[in-house]
Design a protein around this motif. Structure first.
Motif, PDB file in Angstrom:
ATOM      1  N   CYS A  58      -8.356  -5.557  13.367  1.00  0.00           N
ATOM      2  CA  CYS A  58      -8.392  -4.627  12.230  1.00  0.00           C
ATOM      3  C   CYS A  58      -9.813  -4.095  12.088  1.00  0.00           C
ATOM      4  O   CYS A  58     -10.774  -4.863  12.122  1.00  0.00           O
ATOM      5  CB  CYS A  58      -7.982  -5.377  10.963  1.00  0.00           C
ATOM      6  SG  CYS A  58      -8.430  -4.516   9.432  1.00  0.00           S
ATOM      7  N   CYS A  61     -11.328  -0.738   7.704  1.00  0.00           N
ATOM      8  CA  CYS A  61     -11.669   0.652   7.382  1.00  0.00           C
ATOM      9  C   CYS A  61     -12.198   0.801   5.953  1.00  0.00           C
ATOM     10  O   CYS A  61     -11.672   0.192   5.022  1.00  0.00           O
ATOM     11  CB  CYS A  61     -10.430   1.528   7.538  1.00  0.00           C
ATOM     12  SG  CYS A  61      -9.593   1.312   9.122  1.00  0.00           S
ATOM     13  N   PRO A  65      -5.861   3.515   5.253  1.00  0.00           N
ATOM     14  CA  PRO A  65      -4.516   4.028   4.965  1.00  0.00           C
ATOM     15  C   PRO A  65      -3.510   2.926   4.631  1.00  0.00           C
ATOM     16  O   PRO A  65      -2.562   3.164   3.874  1.00  0.00           O
ATOM     17  CB  PRO A  65      -4.112   4.772   6.250  1.00  0.00           C
ATOM     18  CG  PRO A  65      -5.094   4.372   7.289  1.00  0.00           C
ATOM     19  CD  PRO A  65      -6.326   3.893   6.596  1.00  0.00           C
ATOM     20  N   CYS A  66      -3.736   1.728   5.158  1.00  0.00           N
ATOM     21  CA  CYS A  66      -2.814   0.616   4.866  1.00  0.00           C
ATOM     22  C   CYS A  66      -2.822   0.296   3.375  1.00  0.00           C
ATOM     23  O   CYS A  66      -1.777   0.005   2.784  1.00  0.00           O
ATOM     24  CB  CYS A  66      -3.206  -0.614   5.676  1.00  0.00           C
ATOM     25  SG  CYS A  66      -4.919  -1.122   5.414  1.00  0.00           S
ATOM     26  N   CYS A 101      -1.255   2.194   9.832  1.00  0.00           N
ATOM     27  CA  CYS A 101      -2.483   1.747  10.518  1.00  0.00           C
ATOM     28  C   CYS A 101      -2.576   2.391  11.899  1.00  0.00           C
ATOM     29  O   CYS A 101      -1.714   2.157  12.744  1.00  0.00           O
ATOM     30  CB  CYS A 101      -2.497   0.230  10.655  1.00  0.00           C
ATOM     31  SG  CYS A 101      -3.868  -0.345  11.693  1.00  0.00           S
ATOM     32  N   PRO A 102      -3.611   3.187  12.158  1.00  0.00           N
ATOM     33  CA  PRO A 102      -3.712   3.850  13.468  1.00  0.00           C
ATOM     34  C   PRO A 102      -4.064   2.886  14.599  1.00  0.00           C
ATOM     35  O   PRO A 102      -4.011   3.270  15.766  1.00  0.00           O
ATOM     36  CB  PRO A 102      -4.846   4.865  13.281  1.00  0.00           C
ATOM     37  CG  PRO A 102      -5.301   4.770  11.878  1.00  0.00           C
ATOM     38  CD  PRO A 102      -4.720   3.540  11.269  1.00  0.00           C
ATOM     39  N   ALA A 105      -2.994  -2.853  13.997  1.00  0.00           N
ATOM     40  CA  ALA A 105      -3.705  -4.111  13.752  1.00  0.00           C
ATOM     41  C   ALA A 105      -2.894  -5.134  12.968  1.00  0.00           C
ATOM     42  O   ALA A 105      -3.320  -6.274  12.814  1.00  0.00           O
ATOM     43  CB  ALA A 105      -5.002  -3.803  12.998  1.00  0.00           C
ATOM     44  N   ARG A 106      -1.729  -4.717  12.452  1.00  0.00           N
ATOM     45  CA  ARG A 106      -0.965  -5.600  11.563  1.00  0.00           C
ATOM     46  C   ARG A 106       0.349  -6.032  12.176  1.00  0.00           C
ATOM     47  O   ARG A 106       0.903  -5.349  13.025  1.00  0.00           O
ATOM     48  CB  ARG A 106      -0.649  -4.860  10.256  1.00  0.00           C
ATOM     49  CG  ARG A 106      -1.858  -4.587   9.416  1.00  0.00           C
ATOM     50  CD  ARG A 106      -1.489  -3.759   8.207  1.00  0.00           C
ATOM     51  NE  ARG A 106      -2.596  -3.776   7.265  1.00  0.00           N
ATOM     52  CZ  ARG A 106      -2.521  -4.193   6.008  1.00  0.00           C
ATOM     53  NH1 ARG A 106      -1.364  -4.582   5.507  1.00  0.00           N
ATOM     54  NH2 ARG A 106      -3.578  -4.207   5.241  1.00  0.00           N
TER      55      ARG A 106
END
Ligand code: SF4
Ligand code: SF4
Ligand code: SF4
Length: 179
Positions: A58, A61, A65-66, A101-102, A105-106
């Motif tokens: 992750c 950021c 956006p998440c 998430c671009p 990461a999740r």
């Protein structure tokens, strides 16, 4: 207020995956899932080919956006260092954060909540480096306060060429890769 980040020297990373193993052990990451991983990218054409090996997770950021897409507030920005975290008790497992998430990461933990890298906040609050940073045998990973111009991470960014991942996504990652 601090803004925690990582600076990772791709020239020193050998792709040994010690960071991946350390994270799984430290954070009890379930079988089949990872909070961090190794990416290998090849640039250029023969004979001037360059390979970049990156330890990714992750991006913590600054414009996440998440967090913006989470309907319950489970995904949030923590007061300490701006770390993006998930309050598992508030998560309904809707996957909106995963879709937004671009960086992919999740993941949904088998217990039903969204999970990802926490920057090892439990270690950081105890004055230690994140587990992945602490175990790296080549010392290619550095953790610290990006807002403090005198921190080792800020000095590295001031003195070396670097990039972040998908800056065009507008997420303002807190992880930087030295080239
Ligand atoms: Fe959220 Fe993904 Fe950014 Fe991490 S990398 S803060 S999960 S958008
Ligand atoms: Fe929020 Fe959980 Fe849904 Fe993610 S899966 S958007 S953390 S409620
Ligand atoms: Fe895993 Fe902690 Fe490293 Fe994040 S900072 S990848 S949770 S070991």
């Amino acid at each position: 207020m601090a803004r925690f980040g990582m600076v990772i020297d791709t020239a020193k990373c050998v792709g040994c995956m010690d960071c991946v193993v350390a994270c799984k052990t430290e954070n009890n990451v379930p079988e089949g899932f990872n909070r961090d991983w190794i990416t290998t990218e090849v640039h250029g054409t023969f004979p001037t080919v360059q390979m970049e090996i990156r330890s990714e997770r992750c991006n913590q950021c600054a414009t996440p956006p998440c967090v913006y897409s989470c309907p319950t507030g489970a995904s949030h920005v923590h007061d300490v260092g701006g770390i993006v975290l998930v309050t598992k008790e508030e998560c309904i497992g809707c996957k909106a954060c995963i879709a937004s998430c671009p960086y992919d990461a999740r993941f949904i933990h088998p217990e039903g909540y969204a999970d990802k890298c926490t920057f090892c906040i439990h270690r950081v609050e105890a004055g230690m480096d994140p587990a992945c940073v602490a175990v790296c045998p080549t010392h290619c990973m550095h953790f610290g306060d990006l807002d403090d111009p005198n921190s080792p991470v800020s000095k590295l960014l001031a003195s070396r060429k670097h990039h972040s991942l998908m800056p065009e996504a507008g997420t303002q990652p807190s992880i930087f890769y030295l080239t």
